[in-house]
Design a protein around this motif. Structure first.
Motif, short mmCIF file in Angstrom:
data_model
loop_
_atom_site.label_atom_id
_atom_site.label_comp_id
_atom_site.label_asym_id
_atom_site.label_seq_id
_atom_site.Cartn_x
_atom_site.Cartn_y
_atom_site.Cartn_z
N HIS A 1 1.39 -4.10 10.47
CA HIS A 1 1.36 -2.70 10.90
C HIS A 1 2.31 -2.42 12.08
N HIS A 2 3.52 -3.00 11.98
CA HIS A 2 4.59 -2.67 12.94
C HIS A 2 4.18 -2.93 14.40
N ASP B 1 0.14 -3.64 6.25
CA ASP B 1 -0.36 -2.98 7.47
C ASP B 1 -1.83 -3.32 7.71
N ASP C 1 6.02 4.91 4.57
CA ASP C 1 6.94 4.00 5.27
C ASP C 1 7.08 2.64 4.58
N HIS C 2 6.30 2.43 3.51
CA HIS C 2 6.42 1.21 2.70
C HIS C 2 6.89 1.52 1.28
N HIS D 1 0.88 -1.18 0.00
CA HIS D 1 0.00 0.00 0.00
C HIS D 1 0.91 1.23 0.00
#
Ligand code: ZN
Length: 284
Positions: free
Chosen positions: A212-213, A187, A88-89, A84
């Motif tokens: 999602h971390h 995520d 951060d991706h 997505h």
């Protein structure tokens, strides 16, 4: 069900010495969850020449050197997957097209207004890579392993999605030789997890890339029970402003049988799928 796998922890230097420019043992599928700070970036390096895949690009623009540490001198990537388009991706991916010849891009094509996404989409079209919109049921063959799209359940090309996390491409990797599996969740939050469980999707996996971390919005108990991983890996930045991973998520993971790996603590974590089983290399 407790899965017993040969388990091995080596020093980080072992990873570095293996990674100097050459492929690893020819029978291993190595999945590296790269230490990219707060974000996600993973490399799958299969034994064959045509089995190199990058999933997401992390938050920074120095991704290609980190990928080169894993892939060595090879200049072809068989597939880039963007789960997505959150930064951060995404941010590291545009740079990959300068260094690598990319054959195929798998993503959702969701609509999202951001400079970084525009730059990425421009780089994709300039590259000449084949672009495929991910939808449940697609299976990509990379010789010793396959990648199956579990989510989204319907095509999302051109769609505006309220919660982009839930438009994440969810992927199952299967080592065809042993049946061992690794689940990549992007995520995706609890809503997607429930849909997968309700749809009866086959989500049991030996390794879970925690969604999602480690946010509390993901990794619901029913989902973790269905996946039943032996290893769970969190890609997360030290002292990040989102305070990921959430304590509740860590507690939920702690109730599973999984060994927990974290890129903020362990650095890049490499899962070695071999004909004999699975071993893990991290800095721990
Ligand atoms: Zn993220």
């Amino acid at each position: 069900l407790v899965m017993i796998v040969p388990f091995l922890v080596l020093a980080a230097t072992a990873v570095r010495s293996r990674a100097v420019g050459e492929d690893g043992p020819r029978d291993e599928i190595i999945v590296s969850v790269l230490d990219v700070g707060q974000g996600d970036a993973m490399v799958i390096d299969g034994p064959g020449e045509e089995a190199e895949v990058v999933i997401d690009g992390g938050p920074g623009e120095d991704l290609s050197s980190k990928v080169a540490n894993v892939l060595g001198r090879d200049r072809t990537l068989n597939m880039i997957i963007l789960t997505h388009p959150h930064a951060d991706h995404l941010a590291g991916l545009a740079d990959m097209f300068a260094r690598y010849s990319v054959e195929q891009v798998l993503t959702t094509g969701v609509r999202y207004a951001s400079k970084g996404y525009d730059v990425f989409l421009d780089a994709v079209s300039a590259s000449g890579a084949t672009v495929t919109m991910a939808v449940r049921g697609q299976v990509y063959d990379f010789g010793e392993y396959s990648l199956e799209v579990l989510s989204p359940p319907h095509a999302m090309d051109g769609a505006s999605i309220a919660n982009l996390n839930n438009a994440s491409v969810v992927i199952m990797m299967t080592d065809r030789r042993t049946g061992k599996r690794m689940l990549f969740t992007g995520d995706a939050e609890a809503e997607v997890e429930s849909e997968l469980v309700a749809a009866g999707a086959s989500i049991a996996a030996d390794v879970l890339k925690v969604s999602h971390h480690g946010s509390q919005d993901a990794s619901s108990p029913a989902f973790l029970q269905a996946v039943d991983p032996s290893h769970a890996v969190l890609s997360v930045g030290a002292k990040n402003r989102f305070r990921h991973p959430h304590l509740r998520t860590l507690k939920r993971l702690g109730r599973t049988d999984a060994t927990i790996w974290r890129t903020d603590r362990d650095g890049t974590v490499a899962f070695h799928f071999t004909p004999q089983g699975l071993s893990v290399v991290g800095a721990q």
